[in-house]
Design a protein around this motif. Sequence first.
Motif, PDB file in Angstrom:
ATOM      1  N   HIS A   3      35.603  50.934  92.769  1.00 41.54           N
ATOM      2  CA  HIS A   3      34.573  50.853  92.094  1.00 41.54           C
ATOM      3  C   HIS A   3      33.741  52.142  92.150  1.00 41.54           C
ATOM      4  O   HIS A   3      32.631  52.177  91.566  1.00 41.54           O
ATOM      5  CB  HIS A   3      33.713  49.790  92.517  1.00 41.54           C
ATOM      6  CG  HIS A   3      34.503  48.346  92.219  1.00 41.54           C
ATOM      7  ND1 HIS A   3      34.234  47.695  90.841  1.00 41.54           N
ATOM      8  CD2 HIS A   3      35.373  47.590  93.039  1.00 41.54           C
ATOM      9  CE1 HIS A   3      34.981  46.517  91.069  1.00 41.54           C
ATOM     10  NE2 HIS A   3      35.672  46.459  92.294  1.00 41.54           N
ATOM     11  N   SER A   5      32.451  55.356  90.861  1.00 42.86           N
ATOM     12  CA  SER A   5      32.273  55.862  89.610  1.00 42.86           C
ATOM     13  C   SER A   5      32.031  57.579  89.500  1.00 42.86           C
ATOM     14  O   SER A   5      31.399  58.093  88.335  1.00 42.86           O
ATOM     15  CB  SER A   5      30.964  55.297  88.663  1.00 42.86           C
ATOM     16  OG  SER A   5      29.912  55.372  89.488  1.00 42.86           O
ATOM     17  N   THR A   6      32.430  58.111  90.610  1.00 44.10           N
ATOM     18  CA  THR A   6      32.231  59.458  90.620  1.00 44.10           C
ATOM     19  C   THR A   6      33.477  60.245  89.909  1.00 44.10           C
ATOM     20  O   THR A   6      34.630  59.667  90.796  1.00 44.10           O
ATOM     21  CB  THR A   6      31.936  59.999  91.995  1.00 44.10           C
ATOM     22  OG1 THR A   6      31.360  59.096  92.898  1.00 44.10           O
ATOM     23  CG2 THR A   6      31.272  61.466  92.221  1.00 44.10           C
ATOM     24  N   PRO A   7      33.561  61.084  88.958  1.00 39.37           N
ATOM     25  CA  PRO A   7      34.470  61.467  88.613  1.00 39.37           C
ATOM     26  C   PRO A   7      35.453  62.372  89.578  1.00 39.37           C
ATOM     27  O   PRO A   7      34.684  63.595  89.751  1.00 39.37           O
ATOM     28  CB  PRO A   7      34.305  62.176  87.292  1.00 39.37           C
ATOM     29  CG  PRO A   7      32.974  61.638  86.969  1.00 39.37           C
ATOM     30  CD  PRO A   7      32.427  61.349  88.343  1.00 39.37           C
ATOM     31  N   ASP A   8      36.332  61.915  90.237  1.00 38.29           N
ATOM     32  CA  ASP A   8      36.945  62.912  91.345  1.00 38.29           C
ATOM     33  C   ASP A   8      38.424  62.784  90.989  1.00 38.29           C
ATOM     34  O   ASP A   8      39.127  61.906  91.086  1.00 38.29           O
ATOM     35  CB  ASP A   8      36.689  62.289  92.607  1.00 38.29           C
ATOM     36  CG  ASP A   8      37.287  63.093  93.752  1.00 38.29           C
ATOM     37  OD1 ASP A   8      36.752  62.788  94.986  1.00 38.29           O
ATOM     38  OD2 ASP A   8      38.244  63.777  93.412  1.00 38.29           O
TER      39      ASP A   8
ATOM     40  N   SER B  59      38.760  45.441  85.551  1.00 37.90           N
ATOM     41  CA  SER B  59      37.635  46.025  86.070  1.00 37.90           C
ATOM     42  C   SER B  59      38.036  47.547  86.453  1.00 37.90           C
ATOM     43  O   SER B  59      37.250  48.316  86.338  1.00 37.90           O
ATOM     44  CB  SER B  59      37.077  45.142  87.358  1.00 37.90           C
ATOM     45  OG  SER B  59      36.292  46.018  87.985  1.00 37.90           O
ATOM     46  N   ASP B  63      36.750  51.050  84.300  1.00 42.00           N
ATOM     47  CA  ASP B  63      36.033  52.404  84.724  1.00 42.00           C
ATOM     48  C   ASP B  63      36.793  53.717  84.523  1.00 42.00           C
ATOM     49  O   ASP B  63      36.421  54.693  84.015  1.00 42.00           O
ATOM     50  CB  ASP B  63      35.786  52.354  86.216  1.00 42.00           C
ATOM     51  CG  ASP B  63      34.765  51.430  86.699  1.00 42.00           C
ATOM     52  OD1 ASP B  63      33.877  50.920  85.917  1.00 42.00           O
ATOM     53  OD2 ASP B  63      35.064  50.682  88.018  1.00 42.00           O
ATOM     54  N   LEU B  67      34.946  56.312  82.005  1.00 42.76           N
ATOM     55  CA  LEU B  67      34.308  57.418  82.592  1.00 42.76           C
ATOM     56  C   LEU B  67      35.533  58.724  82.558  1.00 42.76           C
ATOM     57  O   LEU B  67      35.003  59.848  82.276  1.00 42.76           O
ATOM     58  CB  LEU B  67      34.509  57.204  84.268  1.00 42.76           C
ATOM     59  CG  LEU B  67      33.158  56.234  84.458  1.00 42.76           C
ATOM     60  CD1 LEU B  67      33.242  55.677  85.966  1.00 42.76           C
ATOM     61  CD2 LEU B  67      31.945  56.286  83.998  1.00 42.76           C
ATOM     62  N   PHE B  68      36.783  58.461  82.488  1.00 44.32           N
ATOM     63  CA  PHE B  68      37.496  59.462  82.625  1.00 44.32           C
ATOM     64  C   PHE B  68      38.595  59.506  81.295  1.00 44.32           C
ATOM     65  O   PHE B  68      39.556  60.352  81.270  1.00 44.32           O
ATOM     66  CB  PHE B  68      38.595  59.333  83.750  1.00 44.32           C
ATOM     67  CG  PHE B  68      37.885  59.088  85.027  1.00 44.32           C
ATOM     68  CD1 PHE B  68      36.882  60.148  85.630  1.00 44.32           C
ATOM     69  CD2 PHE B  68      37.805  57.904  85.733  1.00 44.32           C
ATOM     70  CE1 PHE B  68      36.530  60.008  86.767  1.00 44.32           C
ATOM     71  CE2 PHE B  68      37.192  57.782  86.937  1.00 44.32           C
ATOM     72  CZ  PHE B  68      36.458  58.650  87.473  1.00 44.32           C
TER      73      PHE B  68
END
Lengths: 244, 162
Positions: A3, A5-8, B59, B63, B67-68
């Motif tokens: 979960h 949400s940091t683009p890593d 879920s 994300d 996000l990506f």
Amino acid sequence: MSHDSTPDLSRRRFITGAVGAVASLTVAPGIFLMQTNAQAGTKPGARWGLLINTNVCGDCNACVTACHKENGVGSMNRPTTDAQWIRKVNITDRATGHSRSLPVMCQHCEHPPCVDVCPTGASFRRADGIVLVNKHTCIGCRYCMMACPYKARSFIHEHLTDQVPHAPRGKGTVESCTLCVHRIDKGERTTACVEACHTEGNGAMVFGDLNDPNSEISRRLAEYGGAAIRADLGLNPGVRYQGL
Amino acid sequence: MGRGISLVRMILAGLLLAGAVFALAGCSPVEGPQMMQARGDQCVEPLEVIRRDHMKLLSHEKDQAVLFGVRNPNHSIRGCVECHVSPTASRDDPSSHFCLNCHSFNAVRMDCFQCHADKPANDYHFHALNPHGPGFGFDSAADSASLARDLESIIALETQKP
Ligand code: SF4
Ligand code: SF4
């Protein structure tokens, strides 16, 4: 299951695992090793942008119509609160009377104030420069609407039905131009507005990768230049204008 | 005297218990909701996995996609809807809608369809395990129509005086 949400990138690679496998591997009931045949994600090193030549843009609304059709943005017959992802703005130089008409949408700022003010992190900038609202976490506070100097964002006030599958939109969230992210992620290299501008309008818009010196948009910018609206704010928008 | 009262209590408790057992035995098992057929023969995951854990997959997917830009048609809500929901289904009548049918039976209120399209689009986007094959929108490479459009706009730009 992340979960986070940091683009890593490395973490994501770790989680998504080998590309090419179809199903996920179930380690134990309810625990998965995520393996996907998903696309690779944002193009590394890219920064998507638009170049709009106001010398040829005229009395035409093709980009606005095309955008709203593409993304299922309809009017509720209440013009003061209807969502606008893109609008035509007419400007006149008071001294000379010379007037211009240009489309204005989210400028996909490099330093977006809408991201700075968002209390939940829902307003975010993708690695390829596209600024989006993550509607899963947007709480509808509308801070970003206040912060955006270009008035690019709209709030959905009413219950919606019949959204298009690639553009989820709903009551209580804020939205704006996505730079047709659903097309870009599919590998297409144009947006609905640019396409319509070339087929029905005056061919005033170019879409492309600002970081690729050989792209059409970069070559044009290198040769003829392009101004940012409100460049004094230092937001370095990805949308540039010629002839202003 | 005291023993007599406790005996009466025990008999009463026993009667109550027996009554409860009889009442329960009279109940038939609850019938599950009538689910509609999906297009295609195979789901993206084994049935026991997808029934129990589809929300976890979705879920995770949301994300990654938002996000990506990592979009996986096999685990996308759009993929579910394309196979399982009829183009004539209605949110107002849960029994006509695959997802809402089971969710309303289980008293689960989910908000997905406040934003996401609740019906398939005209161009179907099947997952890779569906024998009907994925629709062109799920190809990671550019499709021929969009390439043609790109070429047209590039040619138009080259020939046009800025
Ligand atoms: S134009 Fe407005 S909404 Fe778009 S990135 Fe800049 S501040 Fe955010
Ligand atoms: S309206 Fe949504 S995206 Fe905008 S600042 Fe509030 S939470 Fe963030």
